[in-house]
Design a protein around this motif. Structure first.
Motif, mmCIF file in Angstrom:
data_model
loop_
_atom_site.group_PDB
_atom_site.id
_atom_site.type_symbol
_atom_site.label_atom_id
_atom_site.label_comp_id
_atom_site.label_asym_id
_atom_site.label_seq_id
_atom_site.Cartn_x
_atom_site.Cartn_y
_atom_site.Cartn_z
ATOM 1 N N LEU A 93 2.370 -4.572 3.341
ATOM 2 C CA LEU A 93 3.465 -3.634 3.548
ATOM 3 C C LEU A 93 2.927 -2.244 3.239
ATOM 4 C CD1 LEU A 93 5.889 -5.746 1.413
ATOM 5 C CD2 LEU A 93 6.311 -5.335 3.851
ATOM 6 N N THR A 94 3.383 -1.231 3.961
ATOM 7 C CA THR A 94 2.937 0.135 3.704
ATOM 8 C C THR A 94 4.151 1.046 3.572
ATOM 9 O OG1 THR A 94 0.855 -0.154 4.916
ATOM 10 C CG2 THR A 94 1.633 2.100 4.620
ATOM 11 N N THR A 95 4.110 1.927 2.580
ATOM 12 C CA THR A 95 5.129 2.968 2.450
ATOM 13 C C THR A 95 4.459 4.325 2.567
ATOM 14 O OG1 THR A 95 4.925 2.959 0.029
ATOM 15 C CG2 THR A 95 6.643 1.571 0.997
ATOM 16 N N ASN A 96 5.094 5.228 3.305
ATOM 17 C CA ASN A 96 4.627 6.614 3.415
ATOM 18 C C ASN A 96 5.718 7.513 2.867
ATOM 19 O OD1 ASN A 96 3.241 5.088 5.859
ATOM 20 N ND2 ASN A 96 1.956 6.824 5.324
ATOM 21 N N CYS A 97 5.432 8.150 1.735
ATOM 22 C CA CYS A 97 6.474 8.914 1.038
ATOM 23 C C CYS A 97 6.277 10.407 1.194
ATOM 24 C CB CYS A 97 6.480 8.548 -0.450
ATOM 25 S SG CYS A 97 5.027 9.129 -1.345
ATOM 26 N N SER A 98 7.337 11.146 0.946
ATOM 27 C CA SER A 98 7.270 12.601 0.918
ATOM 28 C C SER A 98 6.879 13.075 -0.484
ATOM 29 C CB SER A 98 8.612 13.193 1.355
ATOM 30 O OG SER A 98 9.663 12.720 0.546
ATOM 31 N N ASN A 99 6.910 14.386 -0.714
ATOM 32 C CA ASN A 99 6.468 14.950 -1.986
ATOM 33 C C ASN A 99 7.313 14.433 -3.143
ATOM 34 O OD1 ASN A 99 4.866 16.573 -0.275
ATOM 35 N ND2 ASN A 99 5.001 18.298 -1.691
ATOM 36 N N ASN A 100 6.660 13.809 -4.116
ATOM 37 C CA ASN A 100 7.353 13.303 -5.302
ATOM 38 C C ASN A 100 7.407 14.377 -6.388
ATOM 39 O OD1 ASN A 100 7.163 9.772 -5.807
ATOM 40 N ND2 ASN A 100 6.969 10.804 -3.853
ATOM 41 N N TYR A 101 8.420 14.292 -7.219
ATOM 42 C CA TYR A 101 8.497 15.127 -8.415
ATOM 43 C C TYR A 101 9.233 14.340 -9.485
ATOM 44 C CZ TYR A 101 13.389 16.014 -7.213
ATOM 45 O OH TYR A 101 14.731 15.852 -6.936
ATOM 46 N N GLY A 102 9.024 14.723 -10.747
ATOM 47 C CA GLY A 102 9.681 14.039 -11.847
ATOM 48 C C GLY A 102 8.815 14.017 -13.087
ATOM 49 N N ALA A 103 9.149 13.144 -14.026
ATOM 50 C CA ALA A 103 8.444 13.057 -15.311
ATOM 51 C C ALA A 103 7.016 12.588 -15.123
ATOM 52 C CB ALA A 103 9.194 12.086 -16.227
ATOM 53 N N TYR A 104 6.138 13.058 -15.997
ATOM 54 C CA TYR A 104 4.739 12.623 -16.099
ATOM 55 C C TYR A 104 3.850 13.116 -14.952
ATOM 56 C CZ TYR A 104 6.732 9.277 -19.458
ATOM 57 O OH TYR A 104 7.393 8.704 -20.504
ATOM 58 N N GLN A 105 4.296 14.115 -14.192
ATOM 59 C CA GLN A 105 3.444 14.614 -13.107
ATOM 60 C C GLN A 105 2.425 15.599 -13.650
ATOM 61 O OE1 GLN A 105 5.415 16.620 -9.778
ATOM 62 N NE2 GLN A 105 3.879 15.783 -8.391
ATOM 63 N N PHE A 106 1.166 15.391 -13.315
ATOM 64 C CA PHE A 106 0.093 16.258 -13.807
ATOM 65 C C PHE A 106 0.317 17.682 -13.294
ATOM 66 C CE2 PHE A 106 -4.279 17.912 -13.990
ATOM 67 C CZ PHE A 106 -4.600 17.568 -15.293
ATOM 68 N N PRO A 107 0.188 18.678 -14.161
ATOM 69 C CA PRO A 107 0.601 20.035 -13.790
ATOM 70 C C PRO A 107 -0.382 20.808 -12.929
ATOM 71 C CG PRO A 107 -0.029 19.965 -16.097
ATOM 72 C CD PRO A 107 -0.067 18.543 -15.604
ATOM 73 N N GLU A 108 -1.031 20.114 -11.976
ATOM 74 C CA GLU A 108 -1.710 20.802 -10.886
ATOM 75 C C GLU A 108 -0.762 20.927 -9.692
ATOM 76 O OE1 GLU A 108 -4.974 18.313 -9.775
ATOM 77 O OE2 GLU A 108 -3.705 16.647 -9.183
ATOM 78 N N LYS A 109 0.262 20.052 -9.672
ATOM 79 C CA LYS A 109 1.228 20.053 -8.572
ATOM 80 C C LYS A 109 2.277 21.142 -8.791
ATOM 81 C CE LYS A 109 -0.705 16.550 -6.474
ATOM 82 N NZ LYS A 109 -0.062 15.307 -6.087
ATOM 83 N N LEU A 110 2.957 21.519 -7.710
ATOM 84 C CA LEU A 110 3.767 22.737 -7.713
ATOM 85 C C LEU A 110 4.804 22.787 -8.827
ATOM 86 C CD1 LEU A 110 4.655 25.396 -6.357
ATOM 87 C CD2 LEU A 110 6.186 24.021 -4.913
ATOM 88 N N ILE A 111 5.658 21.778 -8.937
ATOM 89 C CA ILE A 111 6.805 21.881 -9.845
ATOM 90 C C ILE A 111 6.379 21.948 -11.318
ATOM 91 C CG2 ILE A 111 8.853 20.653 -10.681
ATOM 92 C CD1 ILE A 111 9.351 19.892 -7.698
ATOM 93 N N PRO A 112 5.546 21.014 -11.817
ATOM 94 C CA PRO A 112 5.144 21.160 -13.220
ATOM 95 C C PRO A 112 4.280 22.400 -13.474
ATOM 96 C CG PRO A 112 3.986 19.321 -12.191
ATOM 97 C CD PRO A 112 5.044 19.749 -11.229
ATOM 98 N N LEU A 113 3.500 22.819 -12.472
ATOM 99 C CA LEU A 113 2.707 24.044 -12.635
ATOM 100 C C LEU A 113 3.616 25.244 -12.831
ATOM 101 C CD1 LEU A 113 -0.108 25.506 -12.437
ATOM 102 C CD2 LEU A 113 0.415 25.814 -10.005
ATOM 103 N N HIS A 126 0.848 -1.193 0.000
ATOM 104 C CA HIS A 126 0.000 0.000 0.000
ATOM 105 C C HIS A 126 0.885 1.245 0.000
ATOM 106 C CE1 HIS A 126 -3.228 2.715 1.045
ATOM 107 N NE2 HIS A 126 -2.706 2.991 2.227
ATOM 108 N N VAL A 127 0.729 2.082 -1.015
ATOM 109 C CA VAL A 127 1.548 3.286 -1.162
ATOM 110 C C VAL A 127 0.786 4.478 -0.577
ATOM 111 C CG1 VAL A 127 2.764 4.787 -2.773
ATOM 112 C CG2 VAL A 127 2.598 2.326 -3.241
ATOM 113 N N SER A 128 1.370 5.098 0.448
ATOM 114 C CA SER A 128 0.689 6.198 1.121
ATOM 115 C C SER A 128 1.598 7.421 1.206
ATOM 116 C CB SER A 128 0.216 5.744 2.508
ATOM 117 O OG SER A 128 -0.658 6.704 3.086
ATOM 118 N N THR A 129 1.268 8.339 2.094
ATOM 119 C CA THR A 129 1.862 9.672 2.098
ATOM 120 C C THR A 129 2.300 10.089 3.496
ATOM 121 O OG1 THR A 129 1.354 12.029 1.748
ATOM 122 C CG2 THR A 129 -0.475 10.620 2.335
ATOM 123 N N ASP A 130 3.268 11.001 3.559
ATOM 124 C CA ASP A 130 3.673 11.546 4.853
ATOM 125 C C ASP A 130 2.633 12.509 5.424
ATOM 126 O OD1 ASP A 130 4.065 13.662 3.085
ATOM 127 O OD2 ASP A 130 6.125 14.068 3.679
#
Length: 353
Positions: free
Chosen positions: A181-201, A129-133
């Motif tokens: 298993l569960t992962t809690n990740c921080s803010n992701n950035y990189g290719a193919y990110q929809f441009p509502e998020k900060l970096i691609p916006l 399960h992929v989750s968030t910080d």
């Protein structure tokens, strides 16, 4: 064979590309193809028999159960989620439906499938399960980073729905023995990110000479994780993570939003200078802060390094340069995803600020 949910989204599509390149084993990709799901992300796999795409909803238990019985995956990697805080503020119902009800339905079908497996296959099965910080809430400037034992304190409809899904996954392990298993990740950035998020916006607006909107004073802090590093972390957790455990995945890159925007602008100034010669940072515009905006997130990623030997390969500088170059070189992708619906959302979210 593994089953990936939400595999046409930003992180999911990067993971599938990374998985097939690295593991050379097939993937069944179940994705509803909402606004942020884009099969163009996976164009490199067109015609590749190792990628089986199925358009569908994780809330459709009958479909999920049929896919599990038909393809017999050895693991489920669960990315499918509504994931943008601003959208959760405007319309929380979709987040409750997908992130909570969808995860519940997926767990139910996974449990039934797993219990019917022969004993040897049961032992090898995993539900990751992929989750968030963001489930941990907000930190003060001098607080220790989030660890796997930090109490949950979600502050937005998005993070509350992800916290609920985390609890469900934990409960299915402790109640039914499902190997999760569960992962809690921080803010992701990189290719193919929809441009509502900060970096691609910011990249998109800068290239079009539009204002670069910064919430509040711009000093909100996030830990930034390059998506390629996140993918390798998930592979390691799936391969050798301890059952029932949570692993925090971070980039060791605490940056204010202003730091991020200035970095993007500096790279753009170098790689694609503005026609009028002005620095892109001159477009920075401060807008009204969003409700309940968490001040600081930070991830303590020592557990995954200690137990599994994983740590990020990219620095903030190298990852950001790769990201900006990718968007500059894939303007056709950008034009295709910035549809009328996207423009309407940007107007709705930022227009009144």
């Amino acid at each position: 064979m593994i089953l990936v949910t939400g595999g046409a989204g930003f992180i999911g599509s990067n993971f599938i590309l990374d998985w097939i390149a690295g593991e050379q084993t097939p993937v069944v990709n179940l994705d509803k193809l909402t606004y942020a799901g884009n099969l163009e992300n996976l164009a490199a796999l067109q015609g590749d028999p190792r990628h089986v795409f199925v358009q569908g909803d994780i809330c459709d238990g009958e479909l999920v159960g049929r896919l599990l019985r038909e393809h017999k995956p050895r693991a489920i990697v669960h990315f499918a989620a509504e994931s943008h805080v601003d959208r959760s503020i405007h319309g929380p119902a979709d987040f409750i439906e997908t992130n909570i009800n969808g995860t519940f339905r997926l767990l139910e079908e996974a449990r039934a499938y797993w219990q019917a497996l022969p004993q040897a296959e049961q032992a090898g099965f995993r539900f990751l399960h992929v989750s968030t910080d963001e489930v941990y809430g907000s930190l003060g400037p001098n607080d220790a980073p989030f660890s796997e034992t930090t109490p949950y304190a979600p502050n937005s409809p998005y993070s509350a729905s992800k916290a609920a899904s985390d609890h469900l996954v934990r409960a299915y392990h402790h109640t039914y023995g499902l190997p999760v298993l569960t992962t809690n990740c921080s803010n992701n950035y990189g290719a193919y990110q929809f441009p509502e998020k900060l970096i691609p916006l910011i990249i998109l607006n800068a290239l079009n000479g539009k204002p670069l909107p910064i919430y509040g004073d711009g000093l909100n802090v996030r830990d930034w994780l390059y998506v390629g590093d996140h993918c390798t972390a998930i592979r390691e957790v799936l391969k050798q993570g301890r059952l029932g455990e949570t692993y925090n995945v971070g980039g060791w890159n605490e940056k204010t939003n202003l730091d991020v925007v200035y970095t993007v602008c500096a790279i753009l100034d170098e790689l694609r200078p503005a026609a009028d010669g002005r620095p892109y940072a001159s477009l920075i515009t401060y807008v009204k802060d969003r409700p309940g905006h968490d001040r600081r997130y930070a991830i303590d990623a020592r557990k995954i390094e200690r137990e599994l030997g994983w740590k990020p390969a990219e620095t903030f500088e190298t990852g950001m340069r790769k990201t900006v170059r990718w968007y500059l070189e894939h303007q056709d992708w950008v034009r295709n995803v910035t549809s009328g619906e996207y423009r309407e959302w940007v107007g709705r979210n930022y227009g009144e600020r």
